[in-house]
Enzyme design. Structure first.
Site, PDB file in Angstrom:
ATOM      1  N   THR A   1       0.838  -1.191   0.000  1.00 53.97           N
ATOM      2  CA  THR A   1       0.000   0.000   0.000  1.00 53.97           C
ATOM      3  C   THR A   1       0.876   1.245   0.000  1.00 53.97           C
ATOM      4  O   THR A   1       2.010   1.230   0.456  1.00 53.97           O
ATOM      5  CB  THR A   1      -0.909   0.048   1.232  1.00 53.97           C
ATOM      6  N   ASP A   2       0.304   2.320  -0.512  1.00 55.23           N
ATOM      7  CA  ASP A   2       0.989   3.606  -0.438  1.00 55.23           C
ATOM      8  C   ASP A   2       0.191   4.507   0.513  1.00 55.23           C
ATOM      9  O   ASP A   2      -0.821   4.092   1.083  1.00 55.23           O
ATOM     10  CB  ASP A   2       1.155   4.234  -1.828  1.00 55.23           C
ATOM     11  N   SER A   3       0.637   5.728   0.680  1.00 52.02           N
ATOM     12  CA  SER A   3      -0.007   6.607   1.651  1.00 52.02           C
ATOM     13  C   SER A   3      -1.450   6.915   1.264  1.00 52.02           C
ATOM     14  O   SER A   3      -2.305   7.068   2.142  1.00 52.02           O
ATOM     15  CB  SER A   3       0.793   7.900   1.831  1.00 52.02           C
TER      16      SER A   3
ATOM     17  N   ASP B   1      -3.549   4.825  -0.284  1.00 52.43           N
ATOM     18  CA  ASP B   1      -4.326   3.639   0.089  1.00 52.43           C
ATOM     19  C   ASP B   1      -4.645   3.660   1.591  1.00 52.43           C
ATOM     20  O   ASP B   1      -5.777   3.371   2.005  1.00 52.43           O
ATOM     21  CB  ASP B   1      -3.544   2.343  -0.212  1.00 52.43           C
TER      22      ASP B   1
END
Length: 92
Positions: free
Chosen positions: A41-43, A45
């Site tokens: 995940t990224d920020s 998400d």
């Protein structure tokens, strides 16, 4: 609602949200699943997950609190603790 029932409901919501957002098999997501390492995940998400939890359960999460939540289980624990605190202080 029992603690087990509410925990399961929160976990199911988190898992369904992540599976939908990240296009992964929900069965591949467990409480020990790590957001960044296992789900990549990224920020953004994580931000959408926090928004989903806030909207659904009426909890509030600071950026500092969100940064400390590394696994699906920790997210579930945060929601349960926050909902429990609201019930105790009469705001929930």
């Amino acid at each position: 609602m029992t603690d087990t029932g509410s925990r399961e409901q929160v976990f199911d919501l988190v898992r369904a949200h992540l599976a939908d957002e990240l296009d992964v098999d929900p069965e591949a997501i467990g409480e020990e699943t790590r957001f960044r390492e296992d789900l990549e995940t990224d920020s953004l998400d994580l931000y959408t997950l926090v928004q989903e939890l806030e909207d659904t359960y009426g909890v509030s999460m600071t950026d500092e609190q969100a940064a400390k939540i590394l696994t699906v289980g920790q997210a579930v624990e945060f929601v349960l603790a926050s909902v429990g605190e609201q019930a105790l202080d009469g705001s929930g």
